[in-house]
Motif scaffolding. Sequence first.
Motif, PDB file in Angstrom:
ATOM      1  N   GLY A  43      44.937  25.025  -7.546  1.00  0.00           N
ATOM      2  CA  GLY A  43      45.211  24.796  -6.144  1.00  0.00           C
ATOM      3  C   GLY A  43      46.226  23.694  -5.903  1.00  0.00           C
ATOM      4  N   LEU A  44      47.256  23.660  -6.724  1.00  0.00           N
ATOM      5  CA  LEU A  44      48.264  22.608  -6.635  1.00  0.00           C
ATOM      6  C   LEU A  44      49.359  22.979  -5.650  1.00  0.00           C
ATOM      7  CD1 LEU A  44      48.712  21.944 -10.460  1.00  0.00           C
ATOM      8  CD2 LEU A  44      47.339  20.596  -8.866  1.00  0.00           C
ATOM      9  N   LYS A  45      50.018  21.953  -5.132  1.00  0.00           N
ATOM     10  CA  LYS A  45      51.206  22.177  -4.322  1.00  0.00           C
ATOM     11  C   LYS A  45      52.358  22.640  -5.212  1.00  0.00           C
ATOM     12  CE  LYS A  45      54.416  19.809  -1.228  1.00  0.00           C
ATOM     13  NZ  LYS A  45      54.795  18.500  -0.610  1.00  0.00           N
ATOM     14  N   GLY A  46      52.395  22.121  -6.421  1.00  0.00           N
ATOM     15  CA  GLY A  46      53.428  22.513  -7.366  1.00  0.00           C
ATOM     16  C   GLY A  46      53.204  21.903  -8.726  1.00  0.00           C
ATOM     17  N   SER A  77      53.017   7.876  -8.125  1.00  0.00           N
ATOM     18  CA  SER A  77      51.799   7.370  -7.489  1.00  0.00           C
ATOM     19  C   SER A  77      50.934   8.501  -6.958  1.00  0.00           C
ATOM     20  CB  SER A  77      52.168   6.418  -6.340  1.00  0.00           C
ATOM     21  OG  SER A  77      52.919   7.108  -5.355  1.00  0.00           O
ATOM     22  N   GLU A  78      51.531   9.681  -6.732  1.00  0.00           N
ATOM     23  CA  GLU A  78      50.776  10.799  -6.170  1.00  0.00           C
ATOM     24  C   GLU A  78      50.531  11.920  -7.189  1.00  0.00           C
ATOM     25  OE1 GLU A  78      52.946  12.174  -2.827  1.00  0.00           O
ATOM     26  OE2 GLU A  78      52.605  10.362  -1.626  1.00  0.00           O
ATOM     27  N   GLY A  79      51.395  12.028  -8.180  1.00  0.00           N
ATOM     28  CA  GLY A  79      51.259  13.099  -9.153  1.00  0.00           C
ATOM     29  C   GLY A  79      50.773  12.594 -10.503  1.00  0.00           C
ATOM     30  N   LYS A  99      47.026  13.943  -8.641  1.00  0.00           N
ATOM     31  CA  LYS A  99      46.725  12.924  -9.651  1.00  0.00           C
ATOM     32  C   LYS A  99      45.304  13.072 -10.192  1.00  0.00           C
ATOM     33  CE  LYS A  99      47.704   8.032 -10.444  1.00  0.00           C
ATOM     34  NZ  LYS A  99      48.894   8.307 -11.248  1.00  0.00           N
ATOM     35  N   THR A 100      44.341  13.409  -9.283  1.00  0.00           N
ATOM     36  CA  THR A 100      42.942  13.457  -9.683  1.00  0.00           C
ATOM     37  C   THR A 100      42.563  14.873 -10.094  1.00  0.00           C
ATOM     38  OG1 THR A 100      42.441  11.705  -8.090  1.00  0.00           O
ATOM     39  CG2 THR A 100      40.580  12.956  -8.970  1.00  0.00           C
ATOM     40  N   LEU A 101      42.023  14.993 -11.325  1.00  0.00           N
ATOM     41  CA  LEU A 101      41.558  16.282 -11.839  1.00  0.00           C
ATOM     42  C   LEU A 101      40.150  16.120 -12.386  1.00  0.00           C
ATOM     43  CD1 LEU A 101      44.700  17.388 -13.886  1.00  0.00           C
ATOM     44  CD2 LEU A 101      44.100  18.153 -11.595  1.00  0.00           C
ATOM     45  N   GLN A 104      36.701  19.706 -16.070  1.00  0.00           N
ATOM     46  CA  GLN A 104      36.975  21.116 -16.363  1.00  0.00           C
ATOM     47  C   GLN A 104      38.463  21.436 -16.168  1.00  0.00           C
ATOM     48  OE1 GLN A 104      34.543  20.090 -14.375  1.00  0.00           O
ATOM     49  NE2 GLN A 104      32.612  20.792 -15.342  1.00  0.00           N
ATOM     50  N   GLU A 105      39.058  20.837 -15.124  1.00  0.00           N
ATOM     51  CA  GLU A 105      40.473  21.093 -14.872  1.00  0.00           C
ATOM     52  C   GLU A 105      41.347  20.506 -15.969  1.00  0.00           C
ATOM     53  OE1 GLU A 105      40.636  21.346  -9.992  1.00  0.00           O
ATOM     54  OE2 GLU A 105      40.664  19.379 -10.960  1.00  0.00           O
ATOM     55  N   VAL A 106      41.015  19.284 -16.401  1.00  0.00           N
ATOM     56  CA  VAL A 106      41.789  18.664 -17.485  1.00  0.00           C
ATOM     57  C   VAL A 106      41.666  19.489 -18.761  1.00  0.00           C
ATOM     58  CG1 VAL A 106      41.962  16.645 -18.989  1.00  0.00           C
ATOM     59  CG2 VAL A 106      41.646  16.337 -16.525  1.00  0.00           C
TER      60      VAL A 106
END
Length: 456
Positions: A43-46, A77-79, A99-101, A104-106
Amino acid sequence: MRIADLFKRIRDAHLAMVEALGSSLSPEGLLDLVMKMLKNVLGLKGCGIVVTNGGGLKCESFVGVKKRTIEKEKFHSEGRLFDYQIGRDMKAVLYLTRKTLSKQEVRLVNEVVLRLGPALRKAIEGERQRRRLSSLEREVRTRFGRANIVGKSEPMRRLFVLLEKIIPTNLPVLIVGETGTGKELIAKALHYEGPRSSEPFVPVNCAALPESLLESELFGYERGAFTGATDAKPGLFEVANKGTLFLDEIGSLPLQLQAKLLRVLETKEVWRLGATRPRRVDVRIIAASNQSLTELVVANQFRADLYYRLNIVTINLPPLRERKEDIPLLVEHFLAQFSKEFGDPEPKSISPQAIKVLLSYDYPGNVRELRNIVLRAYAVSGKRIEAGNIEFPSPGIAIQSGGILPLKELERQAIITALSRTEGNVKAAAKILGISRATLYRKCRRLNIEIPYRSR
């Protein structure tokens, strides 16, 4: 279902897809697929990835984000950035816009990127093979295309007009011409510039094989069809399926095989020896002959129905003696070829006197004979081919496609050869021939032989 199990299923499905598609996609196409998958699943922006190796390879993909955006301080700072070693020689840098995962996502990200190495190597090798194949196809078209059919004489102009019309078609073609006029060169141009260029071109010389072997070569055989047939073998019709079968010297095809060939042309089916069912084939037929097939039909040596089937389009190739104005162009073409074969930085030049000598000969072996004569001259000459480097075959072994040359032609070729070897020195040429200078002059006038340049 637990989130962890769901992620595992998604991960396994995408990994299987990536590994399966690796060899069929370009490296960039594979990376695009992986980035789109991560963007949608997380669900990322990019996101984006850059892969490099020690050999200078660099391939990258950015989905939903531009590369220059990643280089701004705000992104850090955001990614989030990940560095990976994917194999011994490849490194990857992954950019995500979140930035935050979760754990499971990592884990998903790590496994997808780390498993990317083998699939990416397949994609790189597949791309290399595709580029090599494309390069070979271009080379084949260059080598066998119309660019290698040289001439500006009226017969050749008519030939080029005809080729322009029939190359885009799948019509059968009959090429008629003396030995050495370039029948196979025309056949290859028809194939490699036509709609079947990516399919096989299969040549067979019908005069070079005995009847029993020719039948099995053309139509194939099943296991046990005859003694020694321990395995089944497809015939040349099957080998040439979707492509072109070039039947050279078709006038030598035995009558029994002519009937089988006619059946294949009418039904588009081929029966292997010993087979119980036919096999469908889609083959363009190009036939060639150095004999007049109409004369063979009259003599009952060639089937009239097969002749009419093949004679939809006929290309008549003129002998070289009827288009001598093309000889300088052909020589220039051959010299360019030979310079590449010999590794010379540039082609050798040829003197006007040498060209005159070449123009004085009638070439019973046509373009093939001219090429061999120029090749020998190229090999024995210095930086420039002179008249003395030109050597014609011994007249005593001169053969035309129809048989031995007439005595008058043998005499003519003997005089031309003697004048060539002596660089136009009439006295020396007469001595070689065992006649007087006056007799040699008289024979030159009678036989319309032009002495290349002033005698000494």
